[in-house]
Scaffold this motif. Structure first.
Motif, PDB file in Angstrom:
ATOM      1  N   LEU A  23       2.185   1.744  -3.463  1.00 41.97           N
ATOM      2  CA  LEU A  23       1.119   2.199  -4.355  1.00 41.97           C
ATOM      3  C   LEU A  23       0.856   3.687  -4.162  1.00 41.97           C
ATOM      4  O   LEU A  23       0.770   4.436  -5.126  1.00 41.97           O
ATOM      5  CB  LEU A  23      -0.157   1.392  -4.105  1.00 41.97           C
ATOM      6  CG  LEU A  23      -1.371   1.781  -4.934  1.00 41.97           C
ATOM      7  CD1 LEU A  23      -1.138   1.437  -6.404  1.00 41.97           C
ATOM      8  CD2 LEU A  23      -2.609   1.093  -4.409  1.00 41.97           C
ATOM      9  N   PHE A  24       0.747   4.128  -2.922  1.00 43.46           N
ATOM     10  CA  PHE A  24       0.478   5.534  -2.647  1.00 43.46           C
ATOM     11  C   PHE A  24       1.677   6.412  -2.994  1.00 43.46           C
ATOM     12  O   PHE A  24       1.514   7.554  -3.410  1.00 43.46           O
ATOM     13  CB  PHE A  24       0.083   5.742  -1.190  1.00 43.46           C
ATOM     14  CG  PHE A  24      -1.244   5.128  -0.850  1.00 43.46           C
ATOM     15  CD1 PHE A  24      -2.341   5.266  -1.677  1.00 43.46           C
ATOM     16  CD2 PHE A  24      -1.382   4.375   0.295  1.00 43.46           C
ATOM     17  CE1 PHE A  24      -3.557   4.689  -1.376  1.00 43.46           C
ATOM     18  CE2 PHE A  24      -2.585   3.798   0.603  1.00 43.46           C
ATOM     19  CZ  PHE A  24      -3.677   3.947  -0.217  1.00 43.46           C
ATOM     20  N   ASP A  25       2.877   5.869  -2.862  1.00 42.59           N
ATOM     21  CA  ASP A  25       4.071   6.627  -3.205  1.00 42.59           C
ATOM     22  C   ASP A  25       4.157   6.853  -4.712  1.00 42.59           C
ATOM     23  O   ASP A  25       4.530   7.924  -5.164  1.00 42.59           O
ATOM     24  CB  ASP A  25       5.305   5.886  -2.697  1.00 42.59           C
ATOM     25  CG  ASP A  25       6.570   6.706  -2.834  1.00 42.59           C
ATOM     26  OD1 ASP A  25       6.513   7.926  -2.576  1.00 42.59           O
ATOM     27  OD2 ASP A  25       7.616   6.127  -3.172  1.00 42.59           O
ATOM     28  N   ARG A  26       3.817   5.846  -5.483  1.00 40.95           N
ATOM     29  CA  ARG A  26       3.839   5.970  -6.948  1.00 40.95           C
ATOM     30  C   ARG A  26       2.740   6.889  -7.459  1.00 40.95           C
ATOM     31  O   ARG A  26       2.879   7.529  -8.475  1.00 40.95           O
ATOM     32  CB  ARG A  26       3.671   4.606  -7.595  1.00 40.95           C
ATOM     33  CG  ARG A  26       4.868   3.730  -7.468  1.00 40.95           C
ATOM     34  CD  ARG A  26       4.679   2.465  -8.253  1.00 40.95           C
ATOM     35  NE  ARG A  26       5.622   1.470  -7.791  1.00 40.95           N
ATOM     36  CZ  ARG A  26       5.400   0.178  -7.848  1.00 40.95           C
ATOM     37  NH1 ARG A  26       4.285  -0.280  -8.352  1.00 40.95           N
ATOM     38  NH2 ARG A  26       6.307  -0.653  -7.407  1.00 40.95           N
ATOM     39  N   ARG A  27       1.627   6.914  -6.750  1.00 45.61           N
ATOM     40  CA  ARG A  27       0.495   7.708  -7.189  1.00 45.61           C
ATOM     41  C   ARG A  27       0.818   9.203  -7.189  1.00 45.61           C
ATOM     42  O   ARG A  27       0.305   9.951  -8.002  1.00 45.61           O
ATOM     43  CB  ARG A  27      -0.698   7.433  -6.268  1.00 45.61           C
ATOM     44  CG  ARG A  27      -2.000   7.930  -6.827  1.00 45.61           C
ATOM     45  CD  ARG A  27      -3.141   7.511  -5.972  1.00 45.61           C
ATOM     46  NE  ARG A  27      -3.397   6.083  -6.194  1.00 45.61           N
ATOM     47  CZ  ARG A  27      -4.299   5.397  -5.554  1.00 45.61           C
ATOM     48  NH1 ARG A  27      -5.000   5.952  -4.601  1.00 45.61           N
ATOM     49  NH2 ARG A  27      -4.477   4.123  -5.816  1.00 45.61           N
ATOM     50  N   GLY A  28       1.685   9.636  -6.291  1.00 43.52           N
ATOM     51  CA  GLY A  28       2.043  11.046  -6.209  1.00 43.52           C
ATOM     52  C   GLY A  28       3.171  11.468  -7.133  1.00 43.52           C
ATOM     53  O   GLY A  28       3.493  12.640  -7.243  1.00 43.52           O
ATOM     54  N   ALA A  68       0.833  -1.211   0.000  1.00 44.88           N
ATOM     55  CA  ALA A  68       0.000   0.000   0.000  1.00 44.88           C
ATOM     56  C   ALA A  68       0.867   1.260   0.000  1.00 44.88           C
ATOM     57  O   ALA A  68       0.567   2.226  -0.708  1.00 44.88           O
ATOM     58  CB  ALA A  68      -0.936  -0.005   1.207  1.00 44.88           C
ATOM     59  N   ALA A  69       1.949   1.247   0.757  1.00 45.64           N
ATOM     60  CA  ALA A  69       2.847   2.402   0.784  1.00 45.64           C
ATOM     61  C   ALA A  69       3.484   2.627  -0.580  1.00 45.64           C
ATOM     62  O   ALA A  69       3.596   3.770  -1.035  1.00 45.64           O
ATOM     63  CB  ALA A  69       3.919   2.209   1.851  1.00 45.64           C
TER      64      ALA A  69
END
Length: 61
Positions: free
Chosen positions: A52-57, A49-50
């Motif tokens: 995924l959220f890191d790539r999203r930004g 999850a970390a």
């Protein structure tokens, strides 16, 4: 290394709680193994999850 330490800590706490609850040795070992694996799974899901959220930004992707 973090996965191993998480397994030892989460399984160890479950085993200590089972020991204080007066469980049998088999149940204490079972708690150690099962909750150790659940601790590893929780850490793996949190890591995914970390990432995924890191790539999203990231605007370059």
């Amino acid at each position: 290394m973090a996965y191993i330490l998480t397994a030892i800590m989460s399984g160890g706490i479950a085993a200590i709680l089972a020991l204080f609850a007066g469980e049998t040795w088999g149940q204490i070992f079972f708690s150690y193994v099962i909750y150790g694996h659940l601790g590893i799974a929780t850490l793996a899901v949190a890591q995914m999850a970390a990432n995924l959220f890191d790539r999203r930004g990231d605007p370059q992707d």
